[in-house]
Enzyme design. Structure first.
Site, short mmCIF file in Angstrom:
data_model
loop_
_atom_site.label_atom_id
_atom_site.label_comp_id
_atom_site.label_asym_id
_atom_site.label_seq_id
_atom_site.Cartn_x
_atom_site.Cartn_y
_atom_site.Cartn_z
CB CYS A 1 13.84 3.31 13.34
SG CYS A 1 14.86 4.23 12.31
CG ASN B 1 8.71 0.49 6.54
OD1 ASN B 1 8.11 -0.25 5.77
ND2 ASN B 1 10.01 0.63 6.55
CB SER C 1 13.82 13.20 10.60
OG SER C 1 14.80 12.20 10.46
CG LEU C 2 11.23 19.20 7.28
CD1 LEU C 2 11.85 20.01 8.40
CD2 LEU C 2 11.47 19.89 5.95
CG HIS C 3 9.32 13.07 9.04
ND1 HIS C 3 9.89 12.50 7.93
CD2 HIS C 3 9.96 12.53 10.10
CE1 HIS C 3 10.84 11.65 8.30
NE2 HIS C 3 10.90 11.66 9.61
CD GLU D 1 15.85 -2.84 15.53
OE1 GLU D 1 15.48 -2.97 14.36
OE2 GLU D 1 15.10 -2.96 16.51
CB CYS E 1 9.09 10.45 16.00
SG CYS E 1 10.45 11.64 16.06
N1 SAH Z 1 16.72 10.07 15.39
C1 SAH Z 1 17.24 10.25 14.07
C2 SAH Z 1 17.72 8.98 13.42
C3 SAH Z 1 16.89 7.74 13.56
S1 SAH Z 1 15.42 7.60 12.63
C4 SAH Z 1 16.22 10.94 13.22
O1 SAH Z 1 15.12 11.20 13.68
O2 SAH Z 1 16.55 11.30 12.10
C5 SAH Z 1 15.90 7.40 10.96
C6 SAH Z 1 14.82 7.85 9.96
O3 SAH Z 1 13.75 6.89 9.87
C7 SAH Z 1 14.18 9.16 10.39
O4 SAH Z 1 14.03 9.98 9.25
C8 SAH Z 1 12.84 8.69 10.91
O5 SAH Z 1 11.94 9.74 10.95
C9 SAH Z 1 12.51 7.56 9.96
N2 SAH Z 1 11.46 6.64 10.42
C10 SAH Z 1 11.21 6.21 11.67
N3 SAH Z 1 10.14 5.40 11.68
C11 SAH Z 1 9.73 5.29 10.41
C12 SAH Z 1 8.66 4.59 9.79
N4 SAH Z 1 7.79 3.84 10.48
N5 SAH Z 1 8.54 4.71 8.44
C13 SAH Z 1 9.42 5.46 7.72
N6 SAH Z 1 10.43 6.15 8.25
C14 SAH Z 1 10.58 6.08 9.59
#
Ligand code: SAH
Length: 351
Positions: free
Chosen positions: A334, A291, A215-217, A93, A117
């Site tokens: 994603c 999300n 992507s730290l989170h 996508e 993740c």
């Molecule tokens: N693998 C890479 C790029 C793809 S994910 C990465 O981890 O950065 C792109 C971004 O969307 C990342 O920051 C990821 O953590 C975030 N993401 C994935 N699922 C999500 C969700 N349900 N809500 C918000 N952000 C999300």
């Protein structure tokens, strides 16, 4: 004999190819322009190439194509999501978002993802394969043709981990920024990673002008390792060390993505700990309400929590933006659409 994907070839590789076929060197530039600038889908369209050469090319090389399986348009913010089919049953996508500065596309770099993740739909269904450079380009070309408007910005934030598909991603970056190709400025490209540390050092050495997003989170290993298995291999300390090195070598500001999940990583204590970790770094923090993905139990932080969290960071002189969520009504996060499609086709197969 397996045919070669000619759209993933660099200029130098095309030069070697045409010379091996006994053609003059300028044919490589002509080929590059047909493939990368004009984006043709067959050799027969390459009218300034001799017929015999086109026939020879077609017998050893191919131009990959994809078809549009689904197109969803958000009713609220103009976001458009495409589900593209590469090989039969292989879906990726991409999402096009409209900003003040133009159209930005979020592309996928892999079919599925190995990173696992816990909040991300891309992990559902596991990993299938890497996408090639030409398949990444095809996402932009297909979306651009459908939108009828130039796409000027790219984020590598779709399904997949770009640094787990390093060689193809680098090849893609070189092709997409070529002035005789799609000609998208490196300054308009962001690459997002969950933190594949050795590859961050490799990327730093390339000294590209793109923006590195991390992507730290989470502010510590305890929370991060629960959300992101990759953190068990490379912890936060190691990741931030790589980020500092990246900035030293490229002078580029790092962008940290922080998905706000209710009750998981959004407390005042988390904000303070994060501020401490990022102190003195050339960086920017993006706070993104998670999300909700149907398959997970995570819920968005409340608006008030987001505000408080960002205030704490600002008080510690860390620049922060609270991101709007775009395309929520069309499952734009994603892997959400792909996961749905795969689930649907599995359901059909088991019926
Ligand atoms: N693998 C890479 C790029 C793809 S994910 C990465 O981890 O950065 C792109 C971004 O969307 C990342 O920051 C990821 O953590 C975030 N993401 C994935 N699922 C999500 C969700 N349900 N809500 C918000 N952000 C999300």
């Amino acid at each position: 004999m397996k045919k070669t994907d000619i759209c993933s070839m660099t200029r130098a590789e095309l030069e070697a190819l045409v010379s091996a076929m006994g053609q003059p060197r300028f044919r490589a530039a002509q080929l590059f322009s047909w493939l990368q600038e004009k984006g043709v889908s067959s050799f027969s369209q390459m009218q300034n190439l001799p017929l015999s050469f086109r026939t020879e090319l077609a017998s050893t090389c191919y131009i990959p194509t994809c078809t549009m399986d689904t197109k969803l348009c958000s009713q609220t913010d103009g976001t458009v999501k495409y589900l593209l089919e590469f090989e039969p049953g292989e879906f990726a996508e991409c999402v096009v978002m409209r900003y003040k500065y133009g159209l930005s596309i979020c592309i996928s770099t892999q079919l599925g993802c190995k990173m696992g993740c816990s909040f991300c739909a891309s992990a559902i269904g596991g990993f299938k394969r890497n996408l090639t450079a030409s398949e990444m380009l095809a996402q932009i070309r297909t979306a651009q043709a459908d939108m009828g408007e130039r796409i000027s910005h790219i984020v590598l934030m779709g399904t997949g981990e770009p640094l787990d598909n390093y060689d193809n991603v680098l090849r893609f970056l070189r092709l997409v920024t070529d002035p005789d190709g799609l000609n998208i400025s490196m300054r308009h490209i962001s690459l997002s990673t969950c933190g594949v540390v050795p590859r961050i050092y490799d990327l730093a050495k390339e000294k590209l002008g793109l923006t590195l997003s991390i992507s730290l989170h989470a502010p510590n290993d305890e929370i991060r390792s629960k959300l992101m298995p990759v953190n068990r291999t490379w912890g936060i300390e190691e990741l931030l060390r790589a980020c500092k090195q990246y900035t030293l070598q490229t002078s580029r500001r790092i962008s940290f993505e922080y998905t706000m999940i209710d009750g998981v990583n959004d407390s005042d204590a988390c904000a303070l700990e994060l501020a401490g970790r990022l102190h003195g770094m050339l960086c920017h923090v993006n706070l993104i309400p998670v999300n909700s993905v149907r398959e997970t139990a995570y819920r968005k932080s409340r608006a008030q929590r987001l505000r408080r969290f960002s205030e704490i960071l600002e008080q510690h002189r860390i620049t922060v933006t609270v991101r709007r969520t775009l395309g929520e009504d069309i499952d734009a996060s994603c892997g959400q659409l792909r996961a749905k499609k795969l689930a649907a086709s599995e359901a059909i197969q088991t019926e």
